[in-house]
Design a protein around this motif. Structure first.
Motif, PDB file in Angstrom:
ATOM      1  N   ASP A 116       0.852  -1.183   0.000  1.00 20.99           N
ATOM      2  CA  ASP A 116       0.000   0.000   0.000  1.00 20.99           C
ATOM      3  C   ASP A 116       0.891   1.237   0.000  1.00 20.99           C
ATOM      4  N   PRO A 117       0.334   2.379  -0.441  1.00 18.96           N
ATOM      5  CA  PRO A 117       1.150   3.599  -0.438  1.00 18.96           C
ATOM      6  C   PRO A 117       1.783   3.827   0.938  1.00 18.96           C
ATOM      7  N   ASP A 119       3.995   1.957   2.415  1.00 20.75           N
ATOM      8  CA  ASP A 119       4.632   0.747   2.941  1.00 20.75           C
ATOM      9  C   ASP A 119       6.088   0.700   2.476  1.00 20.75           C
ATOM     10  N   THR A 138       3.555   1.296  -7.029  1.00 23.80           N
ATOM     11  CA  THR A 138       2.513   1.172  -6.001  1.00 23.80           C
ATOM     12  C   THR A 138       2.652   2.250  -4.915  1.00 23.80           C
ATOM     13  N   GLY A 140       4.975   2.651  -2.919  1.00 20.27           N
ATOM     14  CA  GLY A 140       5.662   2.164  -1.732  1.00 20.27           C
ATOM     15  C   GLY A 140       6.926   2.987  -1.516  1.00 20.27           C
ATOM     16  N   LYS A 169       6.837  -4.038   4.506  1.00 18.56           N
ATOM     17  CA  LYS A 169       5.822  -5.033   4.134  1.00 18.56           C
ATOM     18  C   LYS A 169       6.460  -6.209   3.410  1.00 18.56           C
TER      19      LYS A 169
END
Ligand SMILES: *Cc1c(COP(=O)(O)O)cnc(C)c1O
Length: 387
Positions: A116-117, A119, A138, A140, A169
């Motif tokens: 997710d943004p 991470d 993404t 990240g 993550k």
């Protein structure tokens, strides 16, 4: 027409090997007889028995339709059988294996399932560019783990700050490593599993070069107790069977993680051409003599080239695995300068170490994807360069 790409695409550096290919072609157009040790693409053809299986499969109408899903069960059973005999790791072909359009595809899409943004994604550098590309796509946050000689070119997990580990993550690891040729020992994978458990991080191990070894067989990350709980391994037929053009690989390991990537793929592509999967099944189930022959070929090239480089005064370790030679640049020359001089004065294409990450500065990568006479020609030309 609004042809401006989005912000993510603009953040990407030019894909390194496309850039190198461009320079190579420009030199060829000037009439230079190029010796290409740049891109890591095997020069030998796919073994004949695999091609035959593919040809036969091509004629079956059932293979002309959408493949869909995780792939042919026959292919996944072949993967499971190969894992059992090669690593003594048991995989459930129904839930723990998913077919990929080459492992690059799976690695690149992996983030879409898990990041997710904001991470953090832990990425080795220098390394394969795709780990970071997926992170950018993404939103990240990449955290780069430098691979340096003092630490055997392995990521130093103890140096990752607690605050970063807690936000992480996914961690990418690659052994045998492109570009450094380092092979992770069992102790590293054990430390990795403990680290992943402590912080709840998904391990994504890229094992594309597991079969290109010389003295010792590299291990699978999944051999370590607890690995199946925290991660997956990416594999490819590209390097093992000279099948880069066919586009076939797989991800295997933790069923939940495999399913996550599979769900992304269900929504993006419709699977690997089944004729290609049938050829891959033959590759994994058939005689492994061709793989042994390939290792012997690369071993001879490695010995000729590394011994030759050392005679010319280059500082270089003999790789225990992969078909890459990771060499220190001559005293006083940076990576890019060295690559430029080799191209301009010897017609040799190689990869600047820093193009694969800042810790690669001071190194160049040679791919052993030309035959011994060509490697000797390269050494001959290099002997005339004044550094
Ligand atoms: C070549 C390579 C791959 C495999 O790519 P495919 O898409 O399977 O052809 C994966 N990881 C690394 C580090 C590689 O060098």
């Amino acid at each position: 027409m609004k042809t401006r790409s989005n912000k993510k695409l603009e953040k990407l550096p030019p894909y390194l090997f496309v850039e190198i290919d461009r320079k190579k072609k420009a030199a060829m157009e000037r009439g230079v007889d190029i010796i290409s040790l740049g891109v890591g693409d095997p020069d030998r053809p796919t073994p004949a028995h695999i091609i035959k299986a593919g040809q036969k499969a091509l004629e079956k109408p059932a293979n002309h339709q959408y493949p869909f899903g995780a792939g042919l069960i026959s292919f996944r059973k072949a993967v499971a059988g190969w894992y059992k005999s090669r690593f003594n790791v048991t995989l459930d072909p129904e839930t723990e294996i998913w077919t990929l359009l080459g492992s690059k595809e799976g690695i690149g899409h992996f983030h879409l399932a898990f990041v997710d943004p904001g991470d953090v994604v832990l990425i080795p550098e220098p390394g394969y560019p795709v780990y970071n590309t997926g992170t950018i796509f993404t939103d990240g946050e990449p955290y780069f783990m430098p691979l340096v000689e003092e630490n055997g070119f392995l990521p130093d997990l103890k140096k990752i700050p607690e605050s970063v580990a807690r936000k992480a993550k996914v961690i990418f690891v690659n052994s045998p490593c492109n570009p450094t040729a380092a092979v992770a020992p069992r102790s590293f994978f054990e430390e990795l599993v403990a680290f992943a458990k402590k912080y709840g991080i998904i391990v994504a191990h890229d094992a594309a070069y597991s079969e290109i070894f010389y003295e010792e067989k590299p291990m699978s990350f999944l051999e370590v107790p607890g690995a199946m709980e925290v991660g997956v391994e990416f594999h490819s037929l590209s390097k093992t069977y000279n099948m880069t053009g066919w586009r076939l690989g797989w991800v295997c390991g933790n069923a939940g993680i495999v399913k996550g990537l599979g769900t992304v793929k269900d929504n993006y592509d419709s699977g690997v051409f089944q004729a290609v999967q049938e050829a891959g099944t033959e590759a994994l189930n058939g005689s492994q003599q061709c793989v042994e022959e390939m290792r012997n070929l690369y071993r001879e090239r490695r010995d000729v080239f590394v011994d030759g480089l050392r005679k010319l005064g280059w500082k270089v370790n003999k790789p225990k695995a992969t078909f890459y030679v990771w060499a220190r640049t001559p005293q006083g020359y940076g990576s890019e300068e060295t690559v430029g001089k080799l191209l301009d004065e010897a017609g040799i294409v190689c990869t600047p170490g820093n193009g694969m990450g800042p810790s690669g500065e001071g190194y160049v990568r040679f791919a052993l994807t030309v035959d011994v006479p060509r490697l000797k020609e390269a050494l001959g030309r290099m002997s005339k360069i004044k550094w």
